[in-house]
Design a protein around this motif. Sequence first.
Motif, mmCIF file in Angstrom:
data_model
loop_
_atom_site.group_PDB
_atom_site.id
_atom_site.type_symbol
_atom_site.label_atom_id
_atom_site.label_comp_id
_atom_site.label_asym_id
_atom_site.label_seq_id
_atom_site.Cartn_x
_atom_site.Cartn_y
_atom_site.Cartn_z
ATOM 1 N N LYS A 1 14.568 -14.662 -6.109
ATOM 2 C CA LYS A 1 15.185 -14.441 -7.419
ATOM 3 C C LYS A 1 14.256 -14.904 -8.535
ATOM 4 N N LEU A 2 13.590 -16.028 -8.312
ATOM 5 C CA LEU A 2 12.652 -16.526 -9.310
ATOM 6 C C LEU A 2 11.410 -15.648 -9.382
ATOM 7 N N GLU A 3 10.960 -15.167 -8.239
ATOM 8 C CA GLU A 3 9.796 -14.290 -8.189
ATOM 9 C C GLU A 3 10.004 -13.055 -9.060
ATOM 10 N N SER B 1 3.260 -20.554 -3.336
ATOM 11 C CA SER B 1 3.430 -19.630 -4.447
ATOM 12 C C SER B 1 3.863 -20.432 -5.668
ATOM 13 N N LEU B 2 3.068 -20.363 -6.734
ATOM 14 C CA LEU B 2 3.399 -20.997 -8.009
ATOM 15 C C LEU B 2 3.939 -19.920 -8.933
ATOM 16 N N MET B 3 5.079 -20.183 -9.552
ATOM 17 C CA MET B 3 5.703 -19.189 -10.420
ATOM 18 C C MET B 3 5.940 -19.767 -11.809
ATOM 19 N N TYR B 4 5.544 -19.001 -12.828
ATOM 20 C CA TYR B 4 5.663 -19.410 -14.219
ATOM 21 C C TYR B 4 6.603 -18.441 -14.944
ATOM 22 N N PHE B 5 7.310 -18.969 -15.963
ATOM 23 C CA PHE B 5 8.338 -18.191 -16.645
ATOM 24 C C PHE B 5 8.216 -18.324 -18.159
#
Length: 271
Positions: A89-91, A208-212
């Motif tokens: 969901k964040l991806e 996996s690093l995720m930025y928003f």
Amino acid sequence: MSNAYGEWLKAQREAAGLTQQQLAELALMTRSHISHIEAGRRVPSEEDAQRLDRALGTGDVLTTFRPQEDDRKDSCREPVARKFQGARKLEEQATFICEFAVAFFPGILQTRRYADAVLGAAFPPYSDEERDEAVVSRLERAKILERPTSPVVWALLDEAVFRRVAGSPDIMAEQIMHVVRLAERGRIRVHVLPLGGPICTLHQSMVSLMYFADQPPVAYSEGTKVAKLHDAPHLVERIQGAYSLAMSDALSLSESVHVLRTAAKEHGYRG
């Protein structure tokens, strides 16, 4: 996750006579982040939950009952689509994704045949239904790359990822060239960590690093029978540092594409 948490948060907010924007201002968050939590699309970090508790006067309820992964499940038997649910969901909402792969190509970069080969090597084996579900899940995730520019994706690949054969040389050649084409048309950046280079902290698992645009970054890591979504700022910062350190030892974009093309030819690619 069940949306009981989000629904309870919404009920408490409305009971306090607050709009999402008003609660966001009190809790030092964004309105869209509040909206995602209430809808069950995101899990708040521990710090977020603490600020929400203070803003709503709910003691430590939102902090104590913050949704967590159910570690009681046997994750090696659990279909990937469910195991990865929170991170997926964040991806989908991320504006920038940094992948590190130590054994397999990242899920969002996998072809159908490569994904099927990787999942076919699982032990205990997946049922046909579970395997099909997991392959479809990975192909659905890959659709984010059909968007023209967002999310920005960087893939840091250990050389072992494309040297070890999954399925057959033909499958490997197809998979490698899929990544090469994405890089050559500028949709992703790919960097290779050579086998002759130094070992690094990231070699313990895939990351996996995720930025928003509207919330702090998170990290997802996965190893044998273990999958974890990290949102504590100090842990994410450590993973960011480890990623940057590993990237400093990687080949340049052009060098990496050349190495990948060469590997595809070694696997039988004739294009």
